[in-house]
Every structure is written in structure tokens, then in C-alpha cells.
Design a protein around this motif. Sequence first.
Motif, short mmCIF file in Angstrom:
data_model
loop_
_atom_site.label_atom_id
_atom_site.label_comp_id
_atom_site.label_asym_id
_atom_site.label_seq_id
_atom_site.Cartn_x
_atom_site.Cartn_y
_atom_site.Cartn_z
N ARG A 67 0.80 -1.43 -0.10
CA ARG A 67 0.01 0.06 -0.11
C ARG A 67 0.81 1.34 0.07
N TRP A 123 -10.02 4.47 -12.06
CA TRP A 123 -10.20 5.98 -11.47
C TRP A 123 -10.35 6.81 -12.50
N PRO A 135 -14.22 9.61 -7.12
CA PRO A 135 -13.47 9.21 -6.04
C PRO A 135 -12.18 9.96 -6.01
N THR A 137 -9.05 9.42 -4.96
CA THR A 137 -8.12 8.60 -5.21
C THR A 137 -8.39 7.26 -5.80
N PHE A 139 -7.34 4.60 -4.33
CA PHE A 139 -7.45 3.66 -3.31
C PHE A 139 -8.86 3.67 -2.79
N GLU A 140 -9.86 4.30 -3.20
CA GLU A 140 -11.27 4.15 -2.74
C GLU A 140 -12.15 3.40 -3.77
N MET A 141 -11.28 2.99 -5.01
CA MET A 141 -12.06 2.14 -5.92
C MET A 141 -12.05 0.67 -5.65
N PRO A 142 -13.35 -0.01 -5.90
CA PRO A 142 -13.59 -1.41 -5.46
C PRO A 142 -12.37 -2.31 -6.27
N TYR A 144 -9.01 -1.81 -6.25
CA TYR A 144 -8.13 -1.78 -5.71
C TYR A 144 -8.08 -2.95 -4.51
#
Length: 227
Positions: A67, A123, A135, A137, A139-142, A144
Motif C-alpha cells: 500500500r 479511477w 473518488p 484517489t 485507493f477508494e475504487m473497488p 483496488y
Amino acid sequence: MNDDAEPRLPGWLDLALTIVMALAAVGTAWAGFQSAKWSGLQAISFAEAGAARTESAKAATDAGQDRLKDLVAFTSWIGALQEEIIAGTTPRPAGDYAPNPDEVSGFLYERFRPEFKPAVDAWVATQPMVNPNAPATPFEMPEYRLESEALAADLVAKAEAATAEAHEDNQRSDNYVFMAVILALALFFAGVAGRTRTRRSQWLLSGAAFATFIGAAVVILTLPKTF
């Protein structure tokens, strides 16, 4: 006839008590064997739980490092992309971003981790540069998802299952120990029954021997067994 002589047990009762004593002795040995086997399985389950927790901690550490790598890579890429947009060397992405290998942003984009790139693509498709509802970033996408993070969760579940199994094995071992104690009582009652001085005591102790033995035998037959 000597009135002080101890009354003898009827022949059939004496034989029945002898059988009870023999079976109780066998049952006690069996209960001890099963208790030891379940204790061994308990130790194995606890060892498996400990190993799974260790591996889970390692996987969680790997997930944190992945991460962090993604965060650094994304920050570097978005910074380079902004500079290129301002300089006019790269057009502002509007859902159709194509990395330019001749620019720093393209160089960084092509070096995203394989797990991270699908999230970035998804994204960019939300048009974050022009869409205020997109979103903030990737990192908020499903999309990820970290394999190491999923592995850590699976290992934690495995450790918890192994710990629960260890507790069950421990309870089974305790149950067999308790049954061994009950069978020892049956042995005691059967052994003392023929040595008492009154007929009433003989019958009471014989009844206690039969009751404790039958109760323990029924419970032992229903308990789980391992070999």
C-alpha cells in the motif's frame, strides 16, 4: 452360625459386580487413552493457530508495504502529470488517458504494480480531473485489492478456526478425564460392596456401582473418538 459374620453377596450379584469392575477398569484405560489423544490434537491445533497468526502478521506487513509503494507511486505520478499539464506537454485526462512513454508521468504509470494499475485505470475512467463526484484517489475504487491483505485475512480466519478446534479438543480431553473419575467411583463402589457388614449397605453400594458405571458408559459411547 456366627451372627457377627459378614453377609455374603448372592452369587449372581457378585458376578455382576466383578464384570462391572472389569469393564470399569477397561473403560478407565480407554478414557485415559482418549484424553491423551485429544490433548495431543489440542496441542497440534494450537501450534497451527500460532503458525497461521505468524504468517498472517507477515502478510499484513507485506500488505502495508504494498500500500505504501502504491501511495508513493501514485503521488509521484499525479505530481508529474500535473506539472506536464501545466507545461502543456501532456493533455488533461478526460477519461481516455494514454500514458506518454516520453514523459515522466508515462514512465511512472507503466511502473505501477500490476495490482494497482486496474484501480488507477478505473479511477481515470471516472474523469477525476473534471468530475467533482469522482473518488478522490484510486485507493477508494473497488478495483483496488491487495492479495497480501486478503491472504492476511484468510490466515486470521484459519488461526481462529484452529484455536476454536483446540478449545474443543481440550474440552473433549476434559470430558474423558471426568469419565475416568466416574469409572473409578464405580470401581470403588463395586469393590467395597462385598466388604460391608450389612445387606442394606451391600445393595446400596452395588446399586451405586451399577448406576455410575452405566452412566459413564453411556456418556463415553456418545463422546467423539480419535485413534
